[in-house]
Design a protein around this motif. Sequence first.
Motif, PDB file in Angstrom:
ATOM      1  N   LEU A 179       0.862  -1.175   0.000  1.00  0.00           N
ATOM      2  CA  LEU A 179       0.000   0.000   0.000  1.00  0.00           C
ATOM      3  C   LEU A 179       0.905   1.235   0.000  1.00  0.00           C
ATOM      4  O   LEU A 179       1.708   1.426   0.923  1.00  0.00           O
ATOM      5  CB  LEU A 179      -0.907   0.007   1.235  1.00  0.00           C
ATOM      6  CG  LEU A 179      -1.793   1.242   1.426  1.00  0.00           C
ATOM      7  CD1 LEU A 179      -2.802   1.372   0.286  1.00  0.00           C
ATOM      8  CD2 LEU A 179      -2.506   1.189   2.781  1.00  0.00           C
ATOM      9  N   ILE A 180       0.776   2.056  -1.036  1.00  0.00           N
ATOM     10  CA  ILE A 180       1.629   3.231  -1.218  1.00  0.00           C
ATOM     11  C   ILE A 180       0.738   4.465  -1.180  1.00  0.00           C
ATOM     12  O   ILE A 180      -0.344   4.481  -1.776  1.00  0.00           O
ATOM     13  CB  ILE A 180       2.385   3.147  -2.555  1.00  0.00           C
ATOM     14  CG1 ILE A 180       3.177   1.833  -2.640  1.00  0.00           C
ATOM     15  CG2 ILE A 180       3.330   4.345  -2.740  1.00  0.00           C
ATOM     16  CD1 ILE A 180       3.722   1.525  -4.041  1.00  0.00           C
ATOM     17  N   LEU A 227       6.047  13.357   2.607  1.00  0.00           N
ATOM     18  CA  LEU A 227       6.682  12.048   2.503  1.00  0.00           C
ATOM     19  C   LEU A 227       5.773  11.096   1.721  1.00  0.00           C
ATOM     20  O   LEU A 227       4.555  11.266   1.663  1.00  0.00           O
ATOM     21  CB  LEU A 227       6.945  11.471   3.892  1.00  0.00           C
ATOM     22  CG  LEU A 227       7.658  12.362   4.914  1.00  0.00           C
ATOM     23  CD1 LEU A 227       7.829  11.611   6.216  1.00  0.00           C
ATOM     24  CD2 LEU A 227       8.988  12.850   4.372  1.00  0.00           C
ATOM     25  N   THR A 228       6.388  10.080   1.148  1.00  0.00           N
ATOM     26  CA  THR A 228       5.640   8.989   0.529  1.00  0.00           C
ATOM     27  C   THR A 228       5.942   7.720   1.308  1.00  0.00           C
ATOM     28  O   THR A 228       7.104   7.408   1.579  1.00  0.00           O
ATOM     29  CB  THR A 228       6.029   8.801  -0.946  1.00  0.00           C
ATOM     30  OG1 THR A 228       5.676   9.982  -1.668  1.00  0.00           O
ATOM     31  CG2 THR A 228       5.299   7.612  -1.549  1.00  0.00           C
ATOM     32  N   MET A 229       4.896   6.993   1.689  1.00  0.00           N
ATOM     33  CA  MET A 229       5.036   5.811   2.536  1.00  0.00           C
ATOM     34  C   MET A 229       4.664   4.559   1.748  1.00  0.00           C
ATOM     35  O   MET A 229       3.854   4.604   0.809  1.00  0.00           O
ATOM     36  CB  MET A 229       4.141   5.925   3.770  1.00  0.00           C
ATOM     37  CG  MET A 229       4.239   7.261   4.515  1.00  0.00           C
ATOM     38  SD  MET A 229       5.900   7.663   5.062  1.00  0.00           S
ATOM     39  CE  MET A 229       6.133   6.429   6.351  1.00  0.00           C
ATOM     40  N   ILE A 230       5.241   3.429   2.159  1.00  0.00           N
ATOM     41  CA  ILE A 230       4.874   2.141   1.595  1.00  0.00           C
ATOM     42  C   ILE A 230       4.743   1.141   2.736  1.00  0.00           C
ATOM     43  O   ILE A 230       5.667   0.978   3.537  1.00  0.00           O
ATOM     44  CB  ILE A 230       5.884   1.672   0.518  1.00  0.00           C
ATOM     45  CG1 ILE A 230       5.478   0.309  -0.059  1.00  0.00           C
ATOM     46  CG2 ILE A 230       7.316   1.653   1.043  1.00  0.00           C
ATOM     47  CD1 ILE A 230       6.225  -0.058  -1.330  1.00  0.00           C
ATOM     48  N   ASP A 231       3.576   0.522   2.852  1.00  0.00           N
ATOM     49  CA  ASP A 231       3.297  -0.472   3.884  1.00  0.00           C
ATOM     50  C   ASP A 231       3.100  -1.826   3.226  1.00  0.00           C
ATOM     51  O   ASP A 231       2.452  -1.937   2.171  1.00  0.00           O
ATOM     52  CB  ASP A 231       2.037  -0.108   4.675  1.00  0.00           C
ATOM     53  CG  ASP A 231       2.208   1.159   5.499  1.00  0.00           C
ATOM     54  OD1 ASP A 231       3.373   1.540   5.765  1.00  0.00           O
ATOM     55  OD2 ASP A 231       1.188   1.770   5.871  1.00  0.00           O
ATOM     56  N   GLU A 245       9.342   4.620   4.837  1.00  0.00           N
ATOM     57  CA  GLU A 245       9.303   5.631   3.793  1.00  0.00           C
ATOM     58  C   GLU A 245       9.753   4.998   2.477  1.00  0.00           C
ATOM     59  O   GLU A 245      10.682   4.196   2.454  1.00  0.00           O
ATOM     60  CB  GLU A 245      10.237   6.789   4.128  1.00  0.00           C
ATOM     61  CG  GLU A 245       9.797   7.645   5.278  1.00  0.00           C
ATOM     62  CD  GLU A 245      10.780   8.777   5.520  1.00  0.00           C
ATOM     63  OE1 GLU A 245      11.383   9.268   4.545  1.00  0.00           O
ATOM     64  OE2 GLU A 245      10.946   9.174   6.686  1.00  0.00           O
ATOM     65  N   LEU A 246       9.085   5.381   1.416  1.00  0.00           N
ATOM     66  CA  LEU A 246       9.512   4.890   0.122  1.00  0.00           C
ATOM     67  C   LEU A 246      10.856   5.493  -0.261  1.00  0.00           C
ATOM     68  O   LEU A 246      11.687   4.831  -0.879  1.00  0.00           O
ATOM     69  CB  LEU A 246       8.459   5.249  -0.939  1.00  0.00           C
ATOM     70  CG  LEU A 246       8.727   4.766  -2.354  1.00  0.00           C
ATOM     71  CD1 LEU A 246       8.639   3.249  -2.427  1.00  0.00           C
ATOM     72  CD2 LEU A 246       7.737   5.394  -3.333  1.00  0.00           C
ATOM     73  N   VAL A 281      17.486   0.981   0.839  1.00  0.00           N
ATOM     74  CA  VAL A 281      17.315   2.394   1.143  1.00  0.00           C
ATOM     75  C   VAL A 281      17.409   3.142  -0.176  1.00  0.00           C
ATOM     76  O   VAL A 281      18.304   2.872  -0.984  1.00  0.00           O
ATOM     77  CB  VAL A 281      18.398   2.906   2.107  1.00  0.00           C
ATOM     78  CG1 VAL A 281      18.246   4.403   2.339  1.00  0.00           C
ATOM     79  CG2 VAL A 281      18.349   2.146   3.426  1.00  0.00           C
ATOM     80  N   ALA A 282      16.482   4.071  -0.408  1.00  0.00           N
ATOM     81  CA  ALA A 282      16.503   4.873  -1.639  1.00  0.00           C
ATOM     82  C   ALA A 282      16.268   6.329  -1.284  1.00  0.00           C
ATOM     83  O   ALA A 282      15.475   6.646  -0.387  1.00  0.00           O
ATOM     84  CB  ALA A 282      15.443   4.396  -2.629  1.00  0.00           C
ATOM     85  N   GLY A 283      16.975   7.216  -1.975  1.00  0.00           N
ATOM     86  CA  GLY A 283      16.819   8.651  -1.754  1.00  0.00           C
ATOM     87  C   GLY A 283      16.877   9.408  -3.062  1.00  0.00           C
ATOM     88  O   GLY A 283      17.762   9.163  -3.883  1.00  0.00           O
ATOM     89  N   THR A 284      15.929  10.317  -3.255  1.00  0.00           N
ATOM     90  CA  THR A 284      15.843  11.101  -4.480  1.00  0.00           C
ATOM     91  C   THR A 284      15.795  12.574  -4.136  1.00  0.00           C
ATOM     92  O   THR A 284      14.992  12.992  -3.307  1.00  0.00           O
ATOM     93  CB  THR A 284      14.573  10.724  -5.280  1.00  0.00           C
ATOM     94  OG1 THR A 284      14.579   9.325  -5.542  1.00  0.00           O
ATOM     95  CG2 THR A 284      14.511  11.484  -6.592  1.00  0.00           C
ATOM     96  N   LYS A 285      16.656  13.363  -4.773  1.00  0.00           N
ATOM     97  CA  LYS A 285      16.681  14.801  -4.513  1.00  0.00           C
ATOM     98  C   LYS A 285      16.712  15.564  -5.827  1.00  0.00           C
ATOM     99  O   LYS A 285      17.578  15.351  -6.671  1.00  0.00           O
ATOM    100  CB  LYS A 285      17.916  15.176  -3.689  1.00  0.00           C
ATOM    101  CG  LYS A 285      17.960  16.670  -3.310  1.00  0.00           C
ATOM    102  CD  LYS A 285      16.897  16.988  -2.276  1.00  0.00           C
ATOM    103  CE  LYS A 285      16.805  18.487  -1.983  1.00  0.00           C
ATOM    104  NZ  LYS A 285      16.025  19.231  -3.005  1.00  0.00           N
ATOM    105  N   ARG A 286      15.734  16.455  -5.992  1.00  0.00           N
ATOM    106  CA  ARG A 286      15.764  17.382  -7.120  1.00  0.00           C
ATOM    107  C   ARG A 286      16.803  18.456  -6.843  1.00  0.00           C
ATOM    108  O   ARG A 286      16.917  18.961  -5.733  1.00  0.00           O
ATOM    109  CB  ARG A 286      14.394  18.028  -7.316  1.00  0.00           C
ATOM    110  CG  ARG A 286      14.339  19.002  -8.478  1.00  0.00           C
ATOM    111  CD  ARG A 286      12.951  19.565  -8.661  1.00  0.00           C
ATOM    112  NE  ARG A 286      12.609  20.539  -7.641  1.00  0.00           N
ATOM    113  CZ  ARG A 286      12.859  21.843  -7.727  1.00  0.00           C
ATOM    114  NH1 ARG A 286      13.529  22.325  -8.767  1.00  0.00           N
ATOM    115  NH2 ARG A 286      12.483  22.664  -6.765  1.00  0.00           N
ATOM    116  N   ILE A 287      17.566  18.810  -7.867  1.00  0.00           N
ATOM    117  CA  ILE A 287      18.544  19.884  -7.784  1.00  0.00           C
ATOM    118  C   ILE A 287      18.023  21.026  -8.639  1.00  0.00           C
ATOM    119  O   ILE A 287      17.744  20.852  -9.828  1.00  0.00           O
ATOM    120  CB  ILE A 287      19.926  19.428  -8.301  1.00  0.00           C
ATOM    121  CG1 ILE A 287      20.388  18.180  -7.536  1.00  0.00           C
ATOM    122  CG2 ILE A 287      20.949  20.544  -8.165  1.00  0.00           C
ATOM    123  CD1 ILE A 287      21.598  17.508  -8.154  1.00  0.00           C
TER     124      ILE A 287
END
Length: 571
Positions: free
Chosen positions: A333-334, A350-354, A370-371, A537-543
């Motif tokens: 579930l996202i 935040l975006t969550m994933i269960d 956290e996604l 673990v994933a991390g996304t950052k807009r620059i």
Amino acid sequence: MTTTTGIPEGHRAIDVELPVNAMLHLWLKAVSPDEPGAVSFYSVNGKFGEVQAVNSEENSFRIYHVFGGGTVTLAYDTAVTSLSVAYWFTPSDVLETGITVIHTNPANEPPDLPAGYHFRPPFGWMNDPNGFGRFGGRPHLFYQHYSHGRIWNNMHWGHAVSSDYLRWRHLPVFLFPSEELTVRPDKRGGAFSGSAIARTDGPGIRVFFTEKIADRIPEQEIQLTATSTDLFSAGAAEVFLPRRPDGEGLTFDFRDPYVFRGPDGLWKMLLGSQSDTGGVVLLYETEDNTAASGWVYVGKLYTETRYETSALECPCLLPMDGDYRDPATRWALIYGLMNGEDKETGRRNLTMIDIGWFDGRSFAKSFGRELDFGTDNYAFQAFVDGNTPVGIGWLGNWADTGPTVDFPSAMTLPRTLVLEGDTLLTPPIGAAESLRARMLDRTRLASGQRIELPNGAAEITFELSEAGGAFRLEFDHPEIRLAIAQHEEGLEILHGYLDRPEEPPGPRYLAKAAGARRLRVFLDYGSLEIFADGGRVAGTKRIAGFEAVRAARLVAEPGVVVNATVWSLRL
């Protein structure tokens, strides 16, 4: 005075070579309300057609079918006509060839990014992915779109098709706002987010979406459906859910229908909303095998009470490790936490994933996370492609963009979702390795040397001698202080503006106690994505902006870095 071809002197002329049976899509408006705007079509034999628009506030959509091939000139008087977008395609093969854009303007033109590999629209603004799925043998991506500027406005659905989730062909704009909203660019609503399924009653797809009109009474947001038999043009939309459920204390938020098969074989639908107890995911179902009608409210599938969130957005539910009909199958579930804030780090939306079990009417959570700790992977939508869950998100966040920000956006790298026991992995799709154009380094980065990057598109992989080993991967960017570091608190993206030294620190993009050992970093113009330990673990950052990262340097104590490799990337 006219030219020898009949085009009036001083008119702007756009020449284009067209095949037989080309379809032109144009958006134009009158410069003033006193005189209609017009675009005329010329061949070697002179003028043969024209489209007009009387609206001087917003561009009007026009279609023109050119039956004969050859050189065609589009001409208009810039003193009375503004042309926003023009493209052509041939309906018989558009899924294979896409559209050909022949005109944009400075307000909506796409950035020129050599070797950039993230999905971007051919013009204008983009946010949430919609209707993500495989139809007619190909992955299709729809998305929230506004054609006439790089800022959010009344929503359309853009559309693209691919063979590998990375290399996309742009297709004609798929959904349009209602006529009431096409009169002026007043940001009141449009065709909001939704989903798509393969039709069960014939060829093609059925899409589900929210129509929003901000001042409509009694419902600002209602649910509509439309079908497409050719996979690129939508028929007339019909309302299938005209109101929120009674007695649930919901706000006007009532959007983002996600339709899927439940374990009982019935079509299910999730919608996001907000109640007096927190953000909620609502569950509906229907016994109509076409999913066109008969939707019945089942109840609140999930209520979010953390992070002081308002509405939950873009909910998504899909089987992860087995057949959707098997009671033992675990589901994901996202959902997005609109306006929610992690007080400790200052990160918002935040975006969550269960992960848990779904019996068709209730969801029993086993664990969740956290996604994406970088938070610039929002409105994530996923589906099961064959046996593999695949998803994609908007590479943005409403905390630092919005209706007044000029922000030509991108989608994230597509990702697979994998369960290994009670560990969720979200690595980039396997096809991402096909982006590797040239190996730049295998030894110097690991030894602490600076590695020059030839353009803004690169991949860096490295391995540490032990989980949680301390390092700092520093990037040379002309405008941003940018680095990735692992330290006693966890794995962190360090981000700040070089020209704002007095500005208070922003959110901390921190994955606490990450304990990463293997890291994979993707750089592109305007973005940074990290996948640690196969996506655990994933991390996304807009620059902000589109300046390229010019170089990278990996700093660590001797013996911490086992190996490191750098590639330049391109589509």
